[in-house]
Design a protein around this motif. Sequence first.
Motif, PDB file in Angstrom:
ATOM      1  N   TRP A 150      -3.105   9.088   0.021  1.00  0.00           N
ATOM      2  CA  TRP A 150      -3.071  10.224   0.952  1.00  0.00           C
ATOM      3  C   TRP A 150      -1.676  10.488   1.538  1.00  0.00           C
ATOM      4  CZ3 TRP A 150      -5.666  14.373   2.593  1.00  0.00           C
ATOM      5  CH2 TRP A 150      -5.448  14.864   3.883  1.00  0.00           C
ATOM      6  N   PHE A 174       0.822  -1.218   0.000  1.00  0.00           N
ATOM      7  CA  PHE A 174       0.000   0.000   0.000  1.00  0.00           C
ATOM      8  C   PHE A 174       0.854   1.266   0.000  1.00  0.00           C
ATOM      9  CE2 PHE A 174      -4.601  -0.992   1.429  1.00  0.00           C
ATOM     10  CZ  PHE A 174      -4.574  -2.239   0.858  1.00  0.00           C
ATOM     11  N   PHE A 210     -12.133   6.337   8.130  1.00  0.00           N
ATOM     12  CA  PHE A 210     -12.634   7.453   7.316  1.00  0.00           C
ATOM     13  C   PHE A 210     -14.061   7.857   7.641  1.00  0.00           C
ATOM     14  CE2 PHE A 210      -9.936   4.589   4.649  1.00  0.00           C
ATOM     15  CZ  PHE A 210      -8.752   5.315   4.795  1.00  0.00           C
ATOM     16  N   TRP A 237      -4.131   3.799   7.617  1.00  0.00           N
ATOM     17  CA  TRP A 237      -4.730   2.807   6.708  1.00  0.00           C
ATOM     18  C   TRP A 237      -3.695   1.912   6.014  1.00  0.00           C
ATOM     19  CZ3 TRP A 237      -9.159   0.501   5.366  1.00  0.00           C
ATOM     20  CH2 TRP A 237      -9.296  -0.024   4.059  1.00  0.00           C
ATOM     21  N   PRO A 238      -2.676   2.483   5.341  1.00  0.00           N
ATOM     22  CA  PRO A 238      -1.719   1.591   4.664  1.00  0.00           C
ATOM     23  C   PRO A 238      -0.971   0.685   5.644  1.00  0.00           C
ATOM     24  CG  PRO A 238      -1.492   3.850   3.853  1.00  0.00           C
ATOM     25  CD  PRO A 238      -2.382   3.912   5.069  1.00  0.00           C
ATOM     26  N   TYR A 257       2.774  22.811   3.040  1.00  0.00           N
ATOM     27  CA  TYR A 257       1.545  22.735   2.242  1.00  0.00           C
ATOM     28  C   TYR A 257       1.573  23.830   1.167  1.00  0.00           C
ATOM     29  CZ  TYR A 257       0.111  19.048   5.367  1.00  0.00           C
ATOM     30  OH  TYR A 257       0.073  17.873   6.068  1.00  0.00           O
ATOM     31  N   TYR A 294      -6.247   8.663   8.912  1.00  0.00           N
ATOM     32  CA  TYR A 294      -6.107   8.511   7.454  1.00  0.00           C
ATOM     33  C   TYR A 294      -4.778   7.828   7.103  1.00  0.00           C
ATOM     34  CZ  TYR A 294      -9.773  12.192   7.012  1.00  0.00           C
ATOM     35  OH  TYR A 294     -10.911  12.947   7.087  1.00  0.00           O
ATOM     36  N   HIS A 303      -0.535  13.757  -0.375  1.00  0.00           N
ATOM     37  CA  HIS A 303      -0.785  14.883   0.530  1.00  0.00           C
ATOM     38  C   HIS A 303       0.339  15.029   1.548  1.00  0.00           C
ATOM     39  CE1 HIS A 303      -3.103  17.870   2.750  1.00  0.00           C
ATOM     40  NE2 HIS A 303      -2.789  17.225   3.853  1.00  0.00           N
ATOM     41  N   PRO A 312     -12.835   0.330   6.614  1.00  0.00           N
ATOM     42  CA  PRO A 312     -12.820   1.753   6.251  1.00  0.00           C
ATOM     43  C   PRO A 312     -13.540   2.653   7.256  1.00  0.00           C
ATOM     44  CG  PRO A 312     -13.152   0.447   4.279  1.00  0.00           C
ATOM     45  CD  PRO A 312     -13.190  -0.514   5.439  1.00  0.00           C
ATOM     46  N   TRP A 368       7.173  11.413   7.190  1.00  0.00           N
ATOM     47  CA  TRP A 368       6.356  11.599   5.994  1.00  0.00           C
ATOM     48  C   TRP A 368       5.084  10.756   5.996  1.00  0.00           C
ATOM     49  CZ3 TRP A 368       7.150  15.904   3.808  1.00  0.00           C
ATOM     50  CH2 TRP A 368       8.418  16.418   3.644  1.00  0.00           C
ATOM     51  N   PHE A 369       4.284  10.894   7.056  1.00  0.00           N
ATOM     52  CA  PHE A 369       2.976  10.224   7.154  1.00  0.00           C
ATOM     53  C   PHE A 369       3.095   8.699   7.124  1.00  0.00           C
ATOM     54  CE2 PHE A 369      -0.662  13.366   6.111  1.00  0.00           C
ATOM     55  CZ  PHE A 369       0.022  14.435   6.641  1.00  0.00           C
ATOM     56  N   SER A 370       4.271   8.168   7.480  1.00  0.00           N
ATOM     57  CA  SER A 370       4.476   6.731   7.399  1.00  0.00           C
ATOM     58  C   SER A 370       5.656   6.336   8.285  1.00  0.00           C
ATOM     59  CB  SER A 370       4.723   6.356   5.935  1.00  0.00           C
ATOM     60  OG  SER A 370       4.878   4.970   5.792  1.00  0.00           O
ATOM     61  N   ILE A 383      -4.940  20.685   9.224  1.00  0.00           N
ATOM     62  CA  ILE A 383      -4.182  20.833   7.973  1.00  0.00           C
ATOM     63  C   ILE A 383      -3.588  19.499   7.486  1.00  0.00           C
ATOM     64  CG2 ILE A 383      -1.979  21.450   9.062  1.00  0.00           C
ATOM     65  CD1 ILE A 383      -1.775  23.650   6.796  1.00  0.00           C
ATOM     66  N   SER A 384      -3.277  18.590   8.419  1.00  0.00           N
ATOM     67  CA  SER A 384      -2.696  17.304   8.027  1.00  0.00           C
ATOM     68  C   SER A 384      -3.729  16.181   7.997  1.00  0.00           C
ATOM     69  CB  SER A 384      -1.543  16.946   8.967  1.00  0.00           C
ATOM     70  OG  SER A 384      -0.478  17.871   8.780  1.00  0.00           O
ATOM     71  N   GLY A 385      -4.976  16.519   8.279  1.00  0.00           N
ATOM     72  CA  GLY A 385      -6.044  15.511   8.225  1.00  0.00           C
ATOM     73  C   GLY A 385      -6.029  14.593   9.432  1.00  0.00           C
ATOM     74  N   ILE A 443       3.415  13.955   1.654  1.00  0.00           N
ATOM     75  CA  ILE A 443       4.779  14.269   1.193  1.00  0.00           C
ATOM     76  C   ILE A 443       4.745  15.424   0.189  1.00  0.00           C
ATOM     77  CG2 ILE A 443       6.912  13.386   0.196  1.00  0.00           C
ATOM     78  CD1 ILE A 443       6.083  10.558   1.042  1.00  0.00           C
TER      79      ILE A 443
END
Lengths: 228, 228
Positions: free
Chosen positions: A168, A105, B227, B168-169, A131, B165, A172, B223, B104-106, B159-161, A174
Amino acid sequence: GRKVLIVYAHQEPKSLNGSLKRVAVEELSKQGCSVTVSDLYAMQFEPRATRNDIVGCLHNSEEFNYGVETWEAYKRGGLSSDLIEEQKKVQEADLLIFQFPLYWFSMPAIMKGWMDRVLVQGFAHEFPNCYDSGLLKNKLALFSFTTGGSREMYAKGGISGDIRYLLWPMQHGIMHFCGVKVLAPHICFAPEYVSEEKRKEMLTAWAQRLKTLWKEEPINCSPEWYFK
Amino acid sequence: GRKVLIVYAHQEPKSLNGSLKRVAVEELSKQGCSVTVSDLYAMQFEPRATRNDIVGCLHNSEEFNYGVETWEAYKRGGLSSDLIEEQKKVQEADLLIFQFPLYWFSMPAIMKGWMDRVLVQGFAHEFPNCYDSGLLKNKLALFSFTTGGSREMYAKGGISGDIRYLLWPMQHGIMHFCGVKVLAPHICFAPEYVSEEKRKEMLTAWAQRLKTLWKEEPINCSPEWYFK
């Protein structure tokens, strides 16, 4: 002529990813673009974020903080040469294309390492410049990838969920974070399970899209696009 | 006694991540658990998925396919020794804890490489044995991480949600795919921007949660959880 950087992560030149990369180089060059490829496996690109990324003394050698140290090193020109090289390519590019097979993923670790190490604070973002005001604004990015799972598995309500859910963090988290505008992703679903003819169609479709790429509008990179 | 594997990715033992890892080892050991740590940076764990992961001849040396080659190698006991070692730790564990700073969101590339290389087909999944019938069913996983951004930035509408989110991955795409049930994540928001006292409270809160961890129910990894 526009400048394009293709960051490419596949071990095998004969793979569909290899062909998609070649098609992009050919088509974009034909248009007069100047195209650079970072072939991460061929470069044996280092994915690990370590002290080796900083040349010379550390800002705080008592307690190593990768984010702070690379930020400080960037400002004094003290990042390792492989990072300086990649940052130069990014700086010059109008468009970044990421070409890879989806692993879990997300992107393969070697490409995640490129994100972790190249997009350092000071270069790609610097609070509050993130952003829409990220430091790489006025650039475009496009994620082009192949999947193992089928289009049906990645449909809304499918077992793997809407493919947009997994975009996402990459698009978004990165690219948008760095101010880069995102073009619609280019996805080849399950190429390993289709005929040779269908794979050729995938290559043709990519070449076709690239012909009018510069006329495309970026997506609206907000939660609505991903999770509507 | 239960068995726990902590997969840990931070360069600095003195970091909050280092302390969170130590707290987990101490608290779980006190409970009589047997705890193993894979300290990825200390191990200089290899994140790149390459031909080196297969010992001996390839199944198809004409066109290298990492997924196929590691699957075939797994079946004949021909994966590289570092992967066999990690798979043994996973096999024995009742609970996997992933401890890392969010990059980086991961997860950091070194940990993504652990996922890419250790969870091979045949070992962790084998179609149609995926998701609820994944080969690692009857195990639990927990993602414990620190962020740069604040809780407000990662709120719904921030701003980053919503922070969910980006889970999920990792939680659905990796752990659930392998049949692993997922406990609620443990998140320390922006530890670099709070007082030393507040950071100590973060460690205490983690130790406190671990005391009753085995009574927790897994999340409903669909989901809706992410979400809604």
